[in-house]
Scaffold this active site. Structure first.
Site, PDB file in Angstrom:
ATOM      1  N   GLY A  53      17.210  38.069 -34.588  1.00  0.00           N
ATOM      2  CA  GLY A  53      16.615  36.795 -34.723  1.00  0.00           C
ATOM      3  C   GLY A  53      16.614  36.563 -36.260  1.00  0.00           C
ATOM      4  O   GLY A  53      16.537  37.423 -37.039  1.00  0.00           O
ATOM      5  N   SER A  54      16.406  35.086 -36.634  1.00  0.00           N
ATOM      6  CA  SER A  54      16.307  34.946 -38.177  1.00  0.00           C
ATOM      7  C   SER A  54      14.898  35.178 -38.371  1.00  0.00           C
ATOM      8  O   SER A  54      13.839  35.382 -37.400  1.00  0.00           O
ATOM      9  CB  SER A  54      16.335  33.203 -38.112  1.00  0.00           C
ATOM     10  OG  SER A  54      17.812  33.060 -37.875  1.00  0.00           O
ATOM     11  N   GLY A  55      14.413  34.989 -39.577  1.00  0.00           N
ATOM     12  CA  GLY A  55      13.108  35.235 -39.930  1.00  0.00           C
ATOM     13  C   GLY A  55      12.708  36.514 -40.865  1.00  0.00           C
ATOM     14  O   GLY A  55      11.528  36.726 -40.941  1.00  0.00           O
ATOM     15  N   HIS A  56      14.047  37.218 -40.705  1.00  0.00           N
ATOM     16  CA  HIS A  56      13.525  38.482 -41.493  1.00  0.00           C
ATOM     17  C   HIS A  56      14.574  38.666 -42.683  1.00  0.00           C
ATOM     18  O   HIS A  56      14.682  39.984 -43.156  1.00  0.00           O
ATOM     19  CB  HIS A  56      14.193  39.809 -40.508  1.00  0.00           C
ATOM     20  CG  HIS A  56      13.105  39.650 -39.166  1.00  0.00           C
ATOM     21  ND1 HIS A  56      11.854  39.833 -39.047  1.00  0.00           N
ATOM     22  CD2 HIS A  56      13.677  39.281 -37.950  1.00  0.00           C
ATOM     23  CE1 HIS A  56      11.367  39.413 -37.703  1.00  0.00           C
ATOM     24  NE2 HIS A  56      12.408  39.247 -37.176  1.00  0.00           N
ATOM     25  N   ASP A 109      18.071  41.907 -27.628  1.00  0.00           N
ATOM     26  CA  ASP A 109      19.126  42.219 -28.390  1.00  0.00           C
ATOM     27  C   ASP A 109      19.898  43.433 -27.702  1.00  0.00           C
ATOM     28  O   ASP A 109      21.183  43.384 -27.528  1.00  0.00           O
ATOM     29  CB  ASP A 109      18.604  42.960 -29.661  1.00  0.00           C
ATOM     30  CG  ASP A 109      18.007  41.957 -30.607  1.00  0.00           C
ATOM     31  OD1 ASP A 109      18.468  40.647 -30.433  1.00  0.00           O
ATOM     32  OD2 ASP A 109      17.299  42.125 -31.493  1.00  0.00           O
ATOM     33  N   HIS A 219       7.265  41.173 -35.861  1.00  0.00           N
ATOM     34  CA  HIS A 219       7.153  39.922 -35.381  1.00  0.00           C
ATOM     35  C   HIS A 219       5.610  39.499 -34.890  1.00  0.00           C
ATOM     36  O   HIS A 219       5.327  38.760 -34.293  1.00  0.00           O
ATOM     37  CB  HIS A 219       7.875  39.995 -33.859  1.00  0.00           C
ATOM     38  CG  HIS A 219       9.360  40.212 -33.876  1.00  0.00           C
ATOM     39  ND1 HIS A 219       9.688  41.473 -33.512  1.00  0.00           N
ATOM     40  CD2 HIS A 219      10.646  39.584 -34.350  1.00  0.00           C
ATOM     41  CE1 HIS A 219      11.216  41.676 -33.824  1.00  0.00           C
ATOM     42  NE2 HIS A 219      11.461  40.159 -34.312  1.00  0.00           N
TER      43      HIS A 219
END
Length: 332
Positions: A53-56, A109, A219
């Site tokens: 996911g994005s955000g990392h 994932d 997360h």
């Protein structure tokens, strides 16, 4: 919520547009939500792909580059990419020698990368293998280590896998070395504040003004205790003690250490933490090689940090020191 954005629904795609425009020497977006090297796959070399996911940032897309990854599939913030996006990343990484899927141990994932592997094997005759990162020591006990989350240890696995693939080793050998690197990593995190997912527009958990939480996931997964904020040395001592309880180090051992900001923690505070980390391993007589201090695997604007260790032998240290380059980490 205060964020610099337009429509929250466009957050990831506008970020990727700016990301590739800022660093065209490292990144291209051949398909929506797929980042690959601009020159394409290297013929005869095992491809290394990841996804998440994005955000990392810089994880995952930031580590596409020479000596690192070949391609990455990227999902919405904290959400898995689709199986089709992962299959596209595998196709763009394929140079004819097979492709290693190297990613964190998260349910979405795993499911989608398994499907992607089946798709490319049937449709494109691409051989694939998998190495899962499961380095977060507090997410499952040692006897159930396969259930652990993958966190900042991915950085070391990306680097070592990429260096091994650059030697034109075959898929089985790249998989072996990558698994060895993954198995040698131990991580633990702590948080002072939550983050805000743009599409949700609110904090993803609550933490009191004077509180900290030990063992948080990237997360916002719950940690192992929440209490009053403690002095830096006391925080680091507990993190190192827990790592040493899971993987011991002795006099003469060599390791690398990553002290990583979860997004909002400044470098100054990371160096205060690293100072204590170095003291602890010096007391043991273990030598730290190529320490990393900075923002390598984040969780939006979360305040907090993770500490990762990787135990080194001659083989892993050689690959860790091999030349590599991306927009966020250059070696050699």
């Amino acid at each position: 919520m205060k964020k610099i954005l337009n429509d929250p629904a466009d957050y990831v795609d506008e970020m990727l547009e700016g990301f590739t425009a800022a660093h065209p020497e490292f990144y291209a977006q051949p398909e929506r939500r797929v980042i690959a090297r601009p020159q394409g796959a290297t013929k005869g070399k095992v491809g290394i792909v990841t996804g998440g996911g994005s955000g990392h940032l810089p994880v995952f897309t930031g580590y596409v580059g020479p000596g690192f990854l070949d391609a990455c599939a990227i999902g919405d913030v904290f959400a898995s990419p689709s199986a089709e996006q992962m299959a596209s990343a595998i196709r763009h990484a394929d140079g004819g020698a097979g492709v290693l899927r190297l990613y964190g141990n998260y349910g979405g994932d795993v499911m989608n990368f398994d499907m992607a592997g089946e798709m490319v094997e049937m449709e494109n005759d691409i051989a694939t293998s998998t190495v899962l990162l499961a380095d977060d020591i507090v997410s499952a006990p040692k006897e159930e280590a396969a259930k652990r989350r993958g966190v900042a240890g991915m950085i070391y696995a990306f680097k070592i896998a990429g260096a091994c693939a650059d030697t034109k080793a075959d898929l089985a050998e790249v998989t072996r070395v990558s698994q060895k690197a993954a198995d040698a990593c131990r991580s633990i995190g702590m948080a002072l504040t939550p983050c805000i997912v743009p599409q949700a527009g609110k904090a993803n958990f609550e933490l009191g003004e004077n509180e900290m939480e030990m063992g948080m996931g990237i997360h916002g997964e719950p940690g192992i205790w929440r209490d009053a904020l403690r002095p830096a040395d006391q925080i680091v001592d507990e993190m190192i003690d827990r790592i040493l309880a899971d993987h011991s180090f002795a006099e003469g051992d060599r390791l690398s250490v990553l002290v990583n900001s979860l997004g909002a923690t400044p470098l100054e505070e990371l160096y205060i933490m690293y100072r204590r980390v170095r003291q602890r391993f010096a007391d043991i007589g273990a030598e730290i090689v190529m320490p990393l201090v900075g923002r390598y695997a984040t969780s939006m604007e979360m305040t907090g940090a993770t500490i990762t260790t990787i135990a080194l032998d001659d083989e892993l240290e050689r690959y860790l020191k091999a030349p590599a380059a991306c927009a966020y980490w250059r070696v050699g």
